[in-house]
Design a protein around this motif. Structure first.
Motif, PDB file in Angstrom:
ATOM      1  N   SER A  32       0.827  -1.203   0.000  1.00 17.02           N
ATOM      2  CA  SER A  32       0.000   0.000   0.000  1.00 17.02           C
ATOM      3  C   SER A  32       0.863   1.255   0.000  1.00 17.02           C
ATOM      4  O   SER A  32       0.501   2.262  -0.598  1.00 17.02           O
ATOM      5  CB  SER A  32      -0.926   0.011   1.219  1.00 17.02           C
ATOM      6  N   ALA A  33       2.011   1.188   0.681  1.00 11.12           N
ATOM      7  CA  ALA A  33       2.896   2.352   0.724  1.00 11.12           C
ATOM      8  C   ALA A  33       3.298   2.755  -0.692  1.00 11.12           C
ATOM      9  O   ALA A  33       3.300   3.947  -1.035  1.00 11.12           O
ATOM     10  CB  ALA A  33       4.135   2.029   1.559  1.00 11.12           C
ATOM     11  N   GLU A  34       3.595   1.768  -1.525  1.00 14.05           N
ATOM     12  CA  GLU A  34       3.965   2.061  -2.913  1.00 14.05           C
ATOM     13  C   GLU A  34       2.798   2.688  -3.671  1.00 14.05           C
ATOM     14  O   GLU A  34       2.968   3.608  -4.460  1.00 14.05           O
ATOM     15  CB  GLU A  34       4.415   0.780  -3.615  1.00 14.05           C
ATOM     16  N   VAL A  35       1.605   2.158  -3.402  1.00 14.95           N
ATOM     17  CA  VAL A  35       0.408   2.674  -4.064  1.00 14.95           C
ATOM     18  C   VAL A  35       0.180   4.139  -3.680  1.00 14.95           C
ATOM     19  O   VAL A  35      -0.070   4.992  -4.532  1.00 14.95           O
ATOM     20  CB  VAL A  35      -0.817   1.812  -3.672  1.00 14.95           C
ATOM     21  N   PHE A  36       0.310   4.436  -2.380  1.00 13.35           N
ATOM     22  CA  PHE A  36       0.082   5.807  -1.911  1.00 13.35           C
ATOM     23  C   PHE A  36       1.173   6.751  -2.409  1.00 13.35           C
ATOM     24  O   PHE A  36       0.921   7.896  -2.735  1.00 13.35           O
ATOM     25  CB  PHE A  36      -0.005   5.847  -0.384  1.00 13.35           C
ATOM     26  N   ARG A  37       2.414   6.241  -2.441  1.00 17.54           N
ATOM     27  CA  ARG A  37       3.512   7.075  -2.945  1.00 17.54           C
ATOM     28  C   ARG A  37       3.212   7.522  -4.376  1.00 17.54           C
ATOM     29  O   ARG A  37       3.349   8.706  -4.719  1.00 17.54           O
ATOM     30  CB  ARG A  37       4.829   6.304  -2.912  1.00 17.54           C
ATOM     31  N   GLY A  38       2.741   6.565  -5.179  1.00 20.14           N
ATOM     32  CA  GLY A  38       2.399   6.897  -6.560  1.00 20.14           C
ATOM     33  C   GLY A  38       1.312   7.957  -6.605  1.00 20.14           C
ATOM     34  O   GLY A  38       1.374   8.901  -7.398  1.00 20.14           O
ATOM     35  N   GLN A  75      -6.466   9.180  -6.719  1.00 19.90           N
ATOM     36  CA  GLN A  75      -5.605   8.570  -7.743  1.00 19.90           C
ATOM     37  C   GLN A  75      -5.248   7.126  -7.380  1.00 19.90           C
ATOM     38  O   GLN A  75      -5.160   6.262  -8.243  1.00 19.90           O
ATOM     39  CB  GLN A  75      -4.299   9.370  -7.879  1.00 19.90           C
ATOM     40  N   ALA A  76      -5.045   6.928  -6.079  1.00 20.00           N
ATOM     41  CA  ALA A  76      -4.524   5.622  -5.654  1.00 20.00           C
ATOM     42  C   ALA A  76      -5.624   4.578  -5.488  1.00 20.00           C
ATOM     43  O   ALA A  76      -5.340   3.384  -5.419  1.00 20.00           O
ATOM     44  CB  ALA A  76      -3.763   5.782  -4.328  1.00 20.00           C
ATOM     45  N   LEU A  77      -6.884   5.033  -5.402  1.00 17.54           N
ATOM     46  CA  LEU A  77      -7.958   4.096  -5.057  1.00 17.54           C
ATOM     47  C   LEU A  77      -8.038   2.838  -5.915  1.00 17.54           C
ATOM     48  O   LEU A  77      -8.135   1.734  -5.364  1.00 17.54           O
ATOM     49  CB  LEU A  77      -9.305   4.816  -5.062  1.00 17.54           C
ATOM     50  N   PRO A  78      -8.009   2.935  -7.246  1.00 16.55           N
ATOM     51  CA  PRO A  78      -8.126   1.690  -8.017  1.00 16.55           C
ATOM     52  C   PRO A  78      -7.037   0.677  -7.652  1.00 16.55           C
ATOM     53  O   PRO A  78      -7.330  -0.497  -7.438  1.00 16.55           O
ATOM     54  CB  PRO A  78      -7.975   2.168  -9.467  1.00 16.55           C
ATOM     55  N   ALA A  79      -5.809   1.156  -7.544  1.00 22.77           N
ATOM     56  CA  ALA A  79      -4.716   0.243  -7.202  1.00 22.77           C
ATOM     57  C   ALA A  79      -4.854  -0.256  -5.769  1.00 22.77           C
ATOM     58  O   ALA A  79      -4.567  -1.419  -5.469  1.00 22.77           O
ATOM     59  CB  ALA A  79      -3.369   0.941  -7.380  1.00 22.77           C
ATOM     60  N   TYR A  80      -5.331   0.620  -4.878  1.00 21.72           N
ATOM     61  CA  TYR A  80      -5.498   0.209  -3.478  1.00 21.72           C
ATOM     62  C   TYR A  80      -6.615  -0.839  -3.361  1.00 21.72           C
ATOM     63  O   TYR A  80      -6.497  -1.810  -2.619  1.00 21.72           O
ATOM     64  CB  TYR A  80      -5.813   1.431  -2.609  1.00 21.72           C
ATOM     65  N   GLY A  81      -7.687  -0.628  -4.139  1.00 17.41           N
ATOM     66  CA  GLY A  81      -8.769  -1.619  -4.163  1.00 17.41           C
ATOM     67  C   GLY A  81      -8.254  -2.978  -4.600  1.00 17.41           C
ATOM     68  O   GLY A  81      -8.636  -4.023  -4.053  1.00 17.41           O
ATOM     69  N   ASN A  82      -7.371  -2.958  -5.556  1.00 19.09           N
ATOM     70  CA  ASN A  82      -6.747  -4.191  -6.038  1.00 19.09           C
ATOM     71  C   ASN A  82      -5.970  -4.873  -4.910  1.00 19.09           C
ATOM     72  O   ASN A  82      -6.065  -6.084  -4.716  1.00 19.09           O
ATOM     73  CB  ASN A  82      -5.801  -3.828  -7.182  1.00 19.09           C
ATOM     74  N   GLU A  83      -5.246  -4.067  -4.156  1.00 18.17           N
ATOM     75  CA  GLU A  83      -4.452  -4.598  -3.042  1.00 18.17           C
ATOM     76  C   GLU A  83      -5.362  -5.211  -1.973  1.00 18.17           C
ATOM     77  O   GLU A  83      -5.043  -6.251  -1.404  1.00 18.17           O
ATOM     78  CB  GLU A  83      -3.590  -3.463  -2.455  1.00 18.17           C
ATOM     79  N   ILE A  84      -6.518  -4.588  -1.735  1.00 23.67           N
ATOM     80  CA  ILE A  84      -7.451  -5.131  -0.738  1.00 23.67           C
ATOM     81  C   ILE A  84      -7.924  -6.516  -1.165  1.00 23.67           C
ATOM     82  O   ILE A  84      -7.960  -7.455  -0.368  1.00 23.67           O
ATOM     83  CB  ILE A  84      -8.656  -4.177  -0.558  1.00 23.67           C
ATOM     84  N   ILE A  85      -8.256  -6.641  -2.451  1.00 19.15           N
ATOM     85  CA  ILE A  85      -8.738  -7.937  -2.943  1.00 19.15           C
ATOM     86  C   ILE A  85      -7.630  -8.989  -2.880  1.00 19.15           C
ATOM     87  O   ILE A  85      -7.861 -10.137  -2.503  1.00 19.15           O
ATOM     88  CB  ILE A  85      -9.300  -7.774  -4.371  1.00 19.15           C
TER      89      ILE A  85
END
Lengths: 253, 228
Positions: B110-116, B151-161
């Protein structure tokens, strides 16, 4: 006249085949020490192998013992690649549908192992609130769930993993096969643990024990093996082999 | 397929769902708390912070989650010093070991996702906000973070799944999550197809509802005038 010669030749070849098939071929796995394994020189050794040899001697038969992969063991027997299986094979209803079994030649039983000096036993009162580890999908898991629901039961993927948790004090005890746990206790670093009480031999939970499998088309051999097994149990050969491998009896009477 | 057996096993599997859900929800919260400072450390001007964050992400993204669980559960337990320490009541429990592993793992991703997300906010906006006198903290809170999160939500959603699915590894350390229950039932009933199909259906329902939640959140966070 010519016909007679042909008949004689045919008879001779049939007899010849019978003579060739004479040594009884016995399959074992060779990967389940101390019951059956291959030693440094490539020779099959172990309790199963010694039992097979003793039976052959008792039957006064020539035997050839071969190693065979476990998963193809019963199909190979049914295809006639060998005549009998002496490989610590547990007698189960499912296998009985495919092959015949002699009477069980051993039953190792289930044993509780815990830290030395701890007050724990396979007894509803002493298991109350205790955490016991067993391998998932084993007879030991069924035994604990059905007979001792007082204990908290933890399911592990392997025996090694529940033994690790026994050593790290997450568990008050583990229930597993007696011979396996005996060997584990002998290993270095496991001297703080001991057998707790007598082994469980209840057929309802842990089955009848290990039997010798013979193809259904060969009832004569089954009978010969059963007779020989009764004889070595009687004349002390069995007990001698038993004590060569284990400090406790695994015979099934 | 024995549908009756699948229905019969539902109560047991749903008790596994509770364990899975608890683990995932707690790991997401803890993971988020780890991820945000880690993301900021990754873009910090201080080399030491950057290095620490990079090392953490390097280890937890570069090793299998199963290995991490085993290290925490079986590995730490080998040390007698640790077993005598005040940490043992926590590390003794498989639940906490799994939670620690999941949190650290999802935190690193998630840290990488948020950094992006944070880096996608145009620098000009930050400069403009600073120019009108906003403190760095309020620039982050009011300008950068809302846009970064969107911006990060789609990738973060992916991480949750991915985390929901990875949580099935909890069954390897004796936890009775959905997979743990299904494996046990499959071994008891000799009906692995039925049991794992039922388990898969429950996972699908869980991941589907979670991805819907993400979609709804995405809609809410998108300004009305920019919606297509």
């Amino acid at each position: 006249m010519k016909l007679k010669i042909l008949a004689a030749a045919a008879l001779a070849s049939v007899l010849g085949q019978a003579a060739q098939a004479d040594p009884i071929r016995i399959a074992t796995e060779g990967a389940y020490p101390p019951f059956n394994y291959v030693d440094e020189s490539g020779e099959l050794k172990g309790f199963d192998v010694d039992i097979a040899k003793a039976l052959c001697e008792e039957m006064d038969a020539e035997c050839e013992i071969i190693s065979q992969a476990w998963d193809g063991m019963i199909p190979g027997l049914r295809a006639g690649k060998y005549d009998a299986i002496v490989a610590s094979m547990s007698i189960t209803e499912k296998r009985k549908n495919a092959v015949n079994f002699t009477r069980p030649y051993y039953q190792a039983g289930a044993i509780l192992v815990g830290p030395e000096g701890s007050d724990i036993a396979l007894d509803p009162e002493k298991l109350n609130g205790k955490t016991i580890g067993v391998q998932r999908a084993t007879t030991y898991a069924n035994l604990m769930r059905e007979k001792y629901p007082e204990a908290e039961i933890k399911l592990y993927d392997t025996v090694e993993n529940h033994n690790l948790d026994l050593k790290s004090e997450r568990l008050d005890g583990v229930v597993a096969q007696r011979v396996f746990m005996h060997n584990w206790l002998e290993e270095e670093g496991n001297d703080g643990f001991e057998f707790k009480g007598d082994p469980v031999l209840d057929e309802d939970y842990i089955g009848e024990g290990a039997g010798i499998a013979v193809d259904k088309s060969n009832p004569e051999l089954l009978e010969r093996l059963d007779t020989a097994l009764a004889a070595i149990l009687e004349n002390g050969t069995y007990d001698e082999l038993n004590s060569k491998y284990f400090p406790f009896s695994i015979r099934k009477d | 397929m024995n549908v009756e057996l699948m229905i019969e096993s539902l109560p047991a599997l749903l008790s596994g769902l509770v364990v899975t859900f608890q683990l995932v929800a707690a790991a997401l919260v803890v993971g988020f708390v780890i991820a945000l400072p880690t993301a900021l450390a990754r873009i910090s001007r201080l080399a030491i912070l950057r290095g620490l964050a990079l090392g953490y992400a390097f280890f937890f993204r570069g090793t299998p989650l199963l290995v991490q669980i085993f290290l925490i559960y079986y590995g730490f337990a080998q040390s007698e010093a640790l077993r005598d320490s005040i940490l043992w009541p926590i590390l003794r429990e498989p639940y906490w070991c799994a939670l620690i592993a999941f949190s650290l793992n999802t935190g690193a991703y998630s840290a990488e996702v948020f950094r992006g997300g944070i880096q996608s906010v145009p620098h000009g906006q930050v400069e403009a906000a600073r120019a009108i006198g906003m403190s760095p903290a309020s620039v982050f809170r009011r300008i950068v973070w809302p846009q970064a999160l969107r911006q990060a939500l789609p990738a973060y959603g992916n991480e949750i799944i991915l985390l929901v699915k990875a949580s099935s590894l909890a069954s390897t350390v004796t936890l009775m999550d959905i997979t743990g229950v299904a494996r046990t039932l499959a071994a008891e009933t000799y009906m692995p197809i039925e049991m794992f199909t039922a388990a898969a259906a429950i996972y699908l329902a869980l991941t589907y509802s979670m991805s819907w939640g993400i979609v709804l959140l995405e809609r809410r966070l998108t300004p009305k005038e920019s919606r297509v």
